[in-house]
Structure formats: structure tokens, C-alpha cells
Enzyme design. Structure first.
Site, short mmCIF file in Angstrom:
data_model
loop_
_atom_site.label_atom_id
_atom_site.label_comp_id
_atom_site.label_asym_id
_atom_site.label_seq_id
_atom_site.Cartn_x
_atom_site.Cartn_y
_atom_site.Cartn_z
N LYS A 1 -4.48 -2.19 9.97
CA LYS A 1 -4.75 -2.30 8.54
C LYS A 1 -4.93 -3.75 8.08
O LYS A 1 -5.54 -3.99 7.04
CB LYS A 1 -3.58 -1.70 7.75
CG LYS A 1 -3.33 -0.23 8.03
CD LYS A 1 -4.20 0.64 7.16
CE LYS A 1 -3.74 2.08 7.21
NZ LYS A 1 -4.50 2.93 6.27
N TYR B 1 1.33 5.62 -0.60
CA TYR B 1 0.83 6.82 0.08
C TYR B 1 0.99 8.01 -0.87
O TYR B 1 1.51 9.05 -0.50
CB TYR B 1 1.65 7.03 1.36
CG TYR B 1 1.06 7.93 2.42
CD1 TYR B 1 -0.24 7.78 2.87
CD2 TYR B 1 1.85 8.93 3.00
CE1 TYR B 1 -0.75 8.60 3.86
CE2 TYR B 1 1.36 9.74 4.00
CZ TYR B 1 0.04 9.57 4.43
OH TYR B 1 -0.46 10.38 5.43
N GLN C 1 -4.24 2.27 15.11
CA GLN C 1 -3.11 2.79 14.34
C GLN C 1 -2.34 3.87 15.13
O GLN C 1 -1.11 3.90 15.12
CB GLN C 1 -3.60 3.37 13.02
CG GLN C 1 -2.49 3.85 12.10
CD GLN C 1 -3.05 4.33 10.76
OE1 GLN C 1 -4.25 4.30 10.51
NE2 GLN C 1 -2.16 4.76 9.88
N TYR D 1 1.62 2.66 15.45
CA TYR D 1 2.35 2.90 14.20
C TYR D 1 3.78 3.38 14.38
O TYR D 1 4.59 3.27 13.45
CB TYR D 1 1.57 3.87 13.31
CG TYR D 1 1.79 5.34 13.60
CD1 TYR D 1 2.64 6.09 12.80
CD2 TYR D 1 1.12 5.96 14.64
CE1 TYR D 1 2.83 7.45 13.05
CE2 TYR D 1 1.31 7.30 14.90
CZ TYR D 1 2.16 8.05 14.10
OH TYR D 1 2.34 9.38 14.35
N ASP E 1 0.85 -1.19 0.00
CA ASP E 1 0.00 0.00 0.00
C ASP E 1 0.89 1.24 0.00
O ASP E 1 1.69 1.45 0.91
CB ASP E 1 -0.92 0.00 1.23
CG ASP E 1 -2.08 0.97 1.06
OD1 ASP E 1 -2.50 1.19 -0.08
OD2 ASP E 1 -2.56 1.51 2.07
N THR F 1 -8.99 -5.66 3.52
CA THR F 1 -8.86 -4.72 2.42
C THR F 1 -9.78 -5.20 1.32
O THR F 1 -9.65 -6.32 0.84
CB THR F 1 -7.40 -4.66 1.90
OG1 THR F 1 -6.53 -4.28 2.96
CG2 THR F 1 -7.28 -3.68 0.75
N ARG G 1 0.71 17.19 12.77
CA ARG G 1 1.91 18.04 12.71
C ARG G 1 1.57 19.32 11.96
O ARG G 1 1.92 19.50 10.79
CB ARG G 1 3.05 17.31 11.98
CG ARG G 1 3.51 16.01 12.63
CD ARG G 1 4.64 15.37 11.81
NE ARG G 1 4.25 15.15 10.43
CZ ARG G 1 3.58 14.08 9.99
NH1 ARG G 1 3.25 13.12 10.83
NH2 ARG G 1 3.25 13.96 8.72
N ARG H 1 -8.34 3.66 13.17
CA ARG H 1 -7.49 4.81 13.47
C ARG H 1 -6.98 4.82 14.91
O ARG H 1 -5.87 5.29 15.17
CB ARG H 1 -8.27 6.10 13.18
CG ARG H 1 -8.77 6.24 11.75
CD ARG H 1 -7.66 6.27 10.75
NE ARG H 1 -8.17 6.53 9.39
CZ ARG H 1 -7.44 6.48 8.30
NH1 ARG H 1 -6.16 6.16 8.36
NH2 ARG H 1 -7.97 6.74 7.10
N HIS I 1 -4.27 13.85 0.72
CA HIS I 1 -4.54 13.05 1.92
C HIS I 1 -3.37 13.12 2.88
O HIS I 1 -3.55 13.32 4.09
CB HIS I 1 -4.81 11.60 1.53
CG HIS I 1 -4.92 10.67 2.69
ND1 HIS I 1 -6.01 10.64 3.54
CD2 HIS I 1 -4.06 9.73 3.18
CE1 HIS I 1 -5.84 9.73 4.47
NE2 HIS I 1 -4.65 9.16 4.28
N GLU J 1 -9.23 4.34 -2.55
CA GLU J 1 -7.98 4.09 -3.26
C GLU J 1 -8.24 3.42 -4.60
O GLU J 1 -9.30 2.84 -4.85
CB GLU J 1 -7.05 3.17 -2.45
CG GLU J 1 -6.72 3.67 -1.05
CD GLU J 1 -5.60 2.87 -0.40
OE1 GLU J 1 -4.77 2.31 -1.15
OE2 GLU J 1 -5.55 2.83 0.84
N GLU K 1 -10.83 3.97 3.26
CA GLU K 1 -9.86 4.73 2.47
C GLU K 1 -10.17 4.53 0.99
O GLU K 1 -10.20 3.39 0.50
CB GLU K 1 -8.42 4.31 2.79
CG GLU K 1 -8.00 4.70 4.20
CD GLU K 1 -6.51 4.57 4.45
OE1 GLU K 1 -6.01 5.26 5.35
OE2 GLU K 1 -5.86 3.76 3.74
N GLU L 1 -10.37 12.60 7.53
CA GLU L 1 -10.28 13.95 6.97
C GLU L 1 -11.62 14.67 7.03
O GLU L 1 -11.68 15.86 7.38
CB GLU L 1 -9.81 13.87 5.53
CG GLU L 1 -8.41 13.30 5.34
CD GLU L 1 -8.16 12.91 3.91
OE1 GLU L 1 -7.72 13.77 3.14
OE2 GLU L 1 -8.43 11.74 3.56
N THR M 1 -4.84 6.58 0.03
CA THR M 1 -6.07 7.37 -0.07
C THR M 1 -5.88 8.53 -1.04
O THR M 1 -4.94 9.30 -0.94
CB THR M 1 -6.47 7.91 1.31
OG1 THR M 1 -6.49 6.83 2.24
CG2 THR M 1 -7.83 8.56 1.26
#
Length: 428
Positions: free
Chosen positions: A256, A132, A243, A247, A130, A260, A146, A240, A137, A204, A202, A377, A363
């Protein structure tokens, strides 16, 4: 290409079909009354049984070789044949299903109603990666955690990815059980084992790998498109709260690996050729890709213009007979890295890719509200719940919620094609 645009099928349901007109012809694996898995082709509201077509003797030469490989219980051997065989089969199918075909009488009994068939995963997936590459996203999520540095320093230099879990890939329509794992809602307290309360989707695209490479030998970016067998829709379900705790420092794991979802039909590069375009211009000041990631042809024609949509059908909507509600409409043009760049980067260290391997794009969100491909989001990390048209609210997914992904390709003068659906309903 102009000839293909004008073509119509003797199968009436194919002409003007939203997803599967004659110009698409995606392949997949299905079963019918006897439960036997085999390869088929989506055309209108029907599936052409490739095993039956082979027995009818309608394929010749390289097209027959490709049809034989695609008619088994998985498409791995077909993917391995590469683009020449794939194009031969497509050309044969276009002729056989065209309104001028002389084979209608032989093929009509082999066209099964798609609503009477069960779809299966298209291939045996040895490895699933997967990526990114959805920059909006990455920016939106990074900003939540951040605010001063949404994107980390490496993002614009290489396609970031992690290795996912191939064993829990599932075909559209497979229920998704809410996962449990360690969560730590209160940073002042130790973690606990509990079901995820922040389950997310997500939006994708999936990329199916065709011919592979020998271990220790990389795939150059100019050659990378020849190693791509097709595309699909992909929902990389995400817990989430699990995660957030697990993570660091190595990335997602249990958050995850529980499920899927994939759409069942493999849309070929040839069907998508009319919708190719130049990669979006990078913002001023962004670094030039390193030479192994840069190819002029890929820059000029390596992007795809595919509209992506995510919809939600709740239990209350279902009970009231209401249609699903659209949550977001996005596009594959929001990919910062192309599919060819992903293949080149994945193999640059000598990693062995194999037919039937699967890539997820990550995503694919747009920069504006209404284009966000995850609830993380849409709801600002759960702090601003989404109010649905029927008055329900969602911060994250609840029991009975069904997530539906769709995709559409449109271009002036071209016949529109689609991907079918990728669906998954949450069970606790």
C-alpha cells in the site's frame, strides 16, 4: 439554505457547472505561470487566486484572516482555524462571486483558467490513516478468503484502520509506478522479489482533519464534526499479490505504501450540508455502538449521500480516441461507520490528531455487481476477468491503464456539486 440554492454567479461557467457551481467553492493549492504555489478557489472553469483577492482588499474581518491562512502554499493553517473562520470565508466568497456582487471588476483578472494551472496536494500531511468502513467491500473480500466468516468478530464493534504512508500521497494526475516486493504465487515454493502482477485500485473518500487535539485527550463524538475540515476523493492503490504474502499478522505494508492518489480540491462540510442524511439502519442483530461511538445527532445526520464512480481508460482506448469506461458506481452511504465515529475512535486512546492529517474511508463498494470499488471484487480475485467494451480483458491493472475517480452530490431541490477527478496512470 433556500437563498443559497437560488444564487447564481456573474461567472457564466459556474452556473450549471457539473462540479464547481457557486454552491461548492472548494479550496486547493495551485500554481500558474511563475510556478509559485498558493491557495485558490474552484469556480466554474476558473480558479480564484486568493493572494490576488487579498491584495485587492475584498475580504474583511474573520474572512480576511481565513483567506490569509488559505492563500499560502498549503492549507494546514487554514484547517487549524476551524469551522467559524471557514464559514466566514465561504460567506464572503458567496457574496463576492454572486451575480449581484459589486466586486466583479476587481475579481475578474484574478480568475485563472483551470486548464492553465497545475494542482498540488492541498496540505502537508503529517499522518495518513486508512480505515475499512465500507462493509460491503469488507464482506466481499472476506468471502474470497473466509467463505464461512467474511467479517471478523471486531468489525461491527469498531472502525478498523491501519496507518498508511504520508510521504507517497500524490495529487491527481501523478503517474503511479508498478511496485515490486515479495510475492509467493506458489504456496509450495519460497517467495521471490518481483513486480506486482495484481495491481489494483480502491474507490475511497478522503477526510481532511481540521483542528486537532492534545495528546492524551480524546475527541468526543459530539465534538468530532468540528474537527473535520473537508472531503476529497482517494485511490489507495494496492498490490494484491504483495499484500497476500505480507499482511499477516500486522496488515498491509509495501503493498500500500508506494502510492495513494488524491483529488486536489477540498470540498467543505458546508457545501456538503444539503446532502447529509441519517446513517443507514443497521441490520437486525448488529450490536449497538459503544457509548463513545454513539451520538443521536450523528445517527440522524452524520451520513453523506455522495455518488462515487470509478472509470478505466486503457492504452488502446486512448489510442483510438475512446472515452473511459465506467466500471462501478457506488455511494458513501455504504459506510458502516460515519466520519465522526472515525474521528472519535482514532482519538479515544489519546492519539494526537493535527491539522492536515488525512483519513481514507477504505474501499466503498455496494452489495451488487456494478457497485464494486476494486478489481479484486469485480473479477472475483482475478478468477473471472472483466471484459471491457472494446474486447480487452482485465484481471488487474496493466501498463498504461488510467484509473479515474469521480463523485457527485444530488438531492431534490438542491444544486448538484462534484469533487473534480482523481486520476492516476500506471507506469511499469
Amino acid at each position: 439554505m433556500s437563498d443559497e440554492r437560488q444564487r447564481r454567479s456573474w461567472l457564466a461557467s459556474a452556473n450549471g457547472h457539473a462540479d464547481f457551481p457557486l454552491q461548492n467553492l472548494p479550496l486547493g493549492i495551485f500554481s500558474h505561470d511563475d510556478g509559485r504555489k498558493r491557495g485558490g478557489v474552484a469556480i466554474g472553469e476558473r480558479i480564484l487566486d486568493l493572494q490576488g483577492a487579498l491584495q485587492a482588499g475584498v475580504f474583511q474581518g474573520l474572512a480576511r484572516q481565513a483567506a490569509e491562512a488559505a492563500s499560502t502554499d498549503c492549507l494546514n493553517d487554514y484547517f487549524a482555524l476551524g469551522s467559524t473562520a471557514r464559514q466566514a470565508l465561504r460567506a464572503a466568497l458567496l457574496a463576492l462571486l454572486d451575480v449581484s456582487s459589486q466586486q466583479r471588476e476587481a475579481l475578474e483578472p484574478l480568475l485563472l483558467r483551470s486548464d492553465e494551472c497545475q494542482m498540488h496536494l492541498p496540505a502537508r500531511v503529517g499522518d495518513y490513516t486508512d480505515f475499512y468502513v465500507g462493509i460491503h467491500h469488507a464482506h466481499n473480500v472476506g468471502k474470497l478468503f473466509r467463505p464461512d466468516q467474511p467479517l471478523l468478530a471486531n468489525y461491527k464493534y469498531l472502525p478498523i484502520a491501519y496507518h498508511g504512508r504520508a510521504s507517497t500521497l500524490c495529487v491527481s494526475g501523478t503517474p503511479v509506478h508498478r511496485p515490486q516486493g515479495q510475492i509467493r504465487p506458489d504456496p509450495s515454493q519460497p517467495p521471490t522479489l518481483a513486480p506486482s502482477q495484481r495491481l489494483d485500485f480502491e474507490l475511497e473518500a478522503g477526510i481532511w482533519i481540521g483542528p486537532g487535539n492534545a495528546q492524551g485527550q480524546s475527541i468526543g463524538i459530539a465534538a468530532a464534526p468540528a474537527h473535520i475540515a473537508g472531503f476529497c476523493l482517494l485511490n489507495d492503490w494496492s498490490a494484491r499479490d504483495i499484500q497476500a504474502w505480507e499482511y499477516q499478522p500486522l496488515g498491509p505494508f509495501l503493498s500500500k505504501s508506494f502510492a495513494t492518489s488524491l483529488s486536489p480540491w477540498v470540498v467543505s462540510p458546508e457545501a456538503l450540508a444539503p446532502f447529509r442524511c441519517a446513517q443507514p439502519t443497521r441490520p437486525a442483530g448488529d450490536p449497538q455502538p459503544l457509548p463513545y461511538l454513539f451520538d443521536s445527532a450523528d445517527q440522524q445526520n452524520g451520513a453523506l449521500d455522495i455518488e462515487l464512480q470509478v472509470l478505466l481508460l486503457t492504452e488502446r482506448m486512448r489510442s483510438a480516441g475512446q472515452p473511459p469506461q465506467s466500471l462501478a458506481v457506488s455511494n458513501t452511504l455504504f459506510m458502516y461507520w460515519s466520519a465522526a465515529q472515525m474521528v472519535a475512535h482514532h482519538s479515544v486512546n489519546g492519539c494526537k490528531l493535527q491539522p492536515g492529517d488525512l483519513f481514507g474511508t477504505g474501499t466503498l463498494s455496494g452489495p451488487q455487481p456494478g457497485q464494486y470499488g476494486s478489481l479484486l471484487e469485480i473479477t472475483g480475485g482475478g478468477r473471472q476477468p472483466l471484459v471491457l467494451d472494446n474486447g480487452e480483458q482485465r484481471s488487474f491493472l496493466e501498463c498504461g491503464d488510467e484509473v479515474i475517480l469521480r463523485a457527485r452530490c444530488r438531492a431534490e431541490g438542491q444544486v448538484s456539486i462534484g469533487f473534480g477527478e482523481c486520476r492516476g496512470r500506471v507506469l511499469d
